[in-house]
Scaffold this motif. Sequence first.
Motif, PDB file in Angstrom:
ATOM      1  N   TYR A 183       6.073   2.352  -0.140  1.00 48.47           N
ATOM      2  CA  TYR A 183       5.050   1.375  -0.223  1.00 48.47           C
ATOM      3  C   TYR A 183       5.315   0.499   1.179  1.00 48.47           C
ATOM      4  O   TYR A 183       6.664   0.125   1.399  1.00 48.47           O
ATOM      5  CB  TYR A 183       5.163   0.419  -1.429  1.00 48.47           C
ATOM      6  CG  TYR A 183       4.693   1.372  -2.700  1.00 48.47           C
ATOM      7  CD1 TYR A 183       3.548   1.231  -2.816  1.00 48.47           C
ATOM      8  CD2 TYR A 183       5.571   1.842  -3.306  1.00 48.47           C
ATOM      9  CE1 TYR A 183       3.078   2.038  -4.084  1.00 48.47           C
ATOM     10  CE2 TYR A 183       5.115   2.477  -4.490  1.00 48.47           C
ATOM     11  CZ  TYR A 183       4.038   2.505  -4.767  1.00 48.47           C
ATOM     12  OH  TYR A 183       3.641   3.424  -5.947  1.00 48.47           O
ATOM     13  N   VAL A 198       8.057   8.363  -2.990  1.00 50.97           N
ATOM     14  CA  VAL A 198       6.920   7.437  -2.882  1.00 50.97           C
ATOM     15  C   VAL A 198       7.448   6.130  -2.031  1.00 50.97           C
ATOM     16  O   VAL A 198       8.275   5.632  -2.512  1.00 50.97           O
ATOM     17  CB  VAL A 198       6.438   7.032  -4.174  1.00 50.97           C
ATOM     18  CG1 VAL A 198       5.354   5.996  -4.223  1.00 50.97           C
ATOM     19  CG2 VAL A 198       5.900   8.266  -4.783  1.00 50.97           C
ATOM     20  N   SER A 244       4.923   9.457   1.475  1.00 46.78           N
ATOM     21  CA  SER A 244       4.977   9.968   0.041  1.00 46.78           C
ATOM     22  C   SER A 244       4.881  11.731   0.186  1.00 46.78           C
ATOM     23  O   SER A 244       4.442  12.208   0.804  1.00 46.78           O
ATOM     24  CB  SER A 244       3.739   9.604  -0.578  1.00 46.78           C
ATOM     25  OG  SER A 244       3.649   8.030  -0.705  1.00 46.78           O
ATOM     26  N   ARG A 266       0.878  -1.171  -0.032  1.00 46.78           N
ATOM     27  CA  ARG A 266       0.002  -0.048   0.170  1.00 46.78           C
ATOM     28  C   ARG A 266       0.961   1.366  -0.060  1.00 46.78           C
ATOM     29  O   ARG A 266       1.842   1.359   0.721  1.00 46.78           O
ATOM     30  CB  ARG A 266      -0.841   0.049   1.228  1.00 46.78           C
ATOM     31  CG  ARG A 266      -1.820  -1.180   1.269  1.00 46.78           C
ATOM     32  CD  ARG A 266      -2.878  -1.331   0.209  1.00 46.78           C
ATOM     33  NE  ARG A 266      -3.853  -2.100   0.553  1.00 46.78           N
ATOM     34  CZ  ARG A 266      -4.478  -2.903  -0.620  1.00 46.78           C
ATOM     35  NH1 ARG A 266      -4.319  -2.377  -1.751  1.00 46.78           N
ATOM     36  NH2 ARG A 266      -5.377  -3.749  -0.111  1.00 46.78           N
ATOM     37  N   LYS A 267       0.586   2.136  -0.770  1.00 48.59           N
ATOM     38  CA  LYS A 267       1.431   3.378  -0.846  1.00 48.59           C
ATOM     39  C   LYS A 267       1.186   4.122   0.333  1.00 48.59           C
ATOM     40  O   LYS A 267       0.027   4.520   0.805  1.00 48.59           O
ATOM     41  CB  LYS A 267       0.738   4.430  -2.089  1.00 48.59           C
ATOM     42  CG  LYS A 267       1.614   5.697  -2.371  1.00 48.59           C
ATOM     43  CD  LYS A 267       0.952   6.347  -3.298  1.00 48.59           C
ATOM     44  CE  LYS A 267       2.061   7.571  -3.571  1.00 48.59           C
ATOM     45  NZ  LYS A 267       1.141   8.493  -4.780  1.00 48.59           N
TER      46      LYS A 267
END
Length: 144
Positions: free
Chosen positions: A95, A93, A88, A21-22
């Motif tokens: 994860y 970014v 982010s 998941r970001k």
Amino acid sequence: MDTQIGEANLDWIPLSGFHLRKAGVQFDAVRIEGDAGRCVADLMEELTGGDPGPIVADSVGRRPVYFLVPPRSTPHRPWPELAVPFNSGPDRVSYVPVPALCGRTWPLSWRCVPSGPDRFVHTPLLNSVVWRLREAGDSGGRRP
């Protein structure tokens, strides 16, 4: 199909296995590896009466522990080198691995399951515990 915990709809939790998941959308995370991560998780459970918020443990490699904190709560806070923030931004970014609540999720597991949609690990408390652990390590102590 969404994942439900009580009345909470946590659609970011996969139904099976695990997904990345970001960070910065539903949550940020802080990763602490090995015994230090497990020590911090123990202390967070102790300090919060057993409900520190969602914590994910990985059982392979350096055995990291991921503390899921509110989104956008990690970037503007100093963290000691043993804690790696996942978030982010314009030039970043990250994860975070998130396991299902049950079934085959190895090597990931929930150390502490989410208890609600807006219930996360308290970022200032986590930050304080991590700094105290670092200071205790610098002075040769075992626990903050």
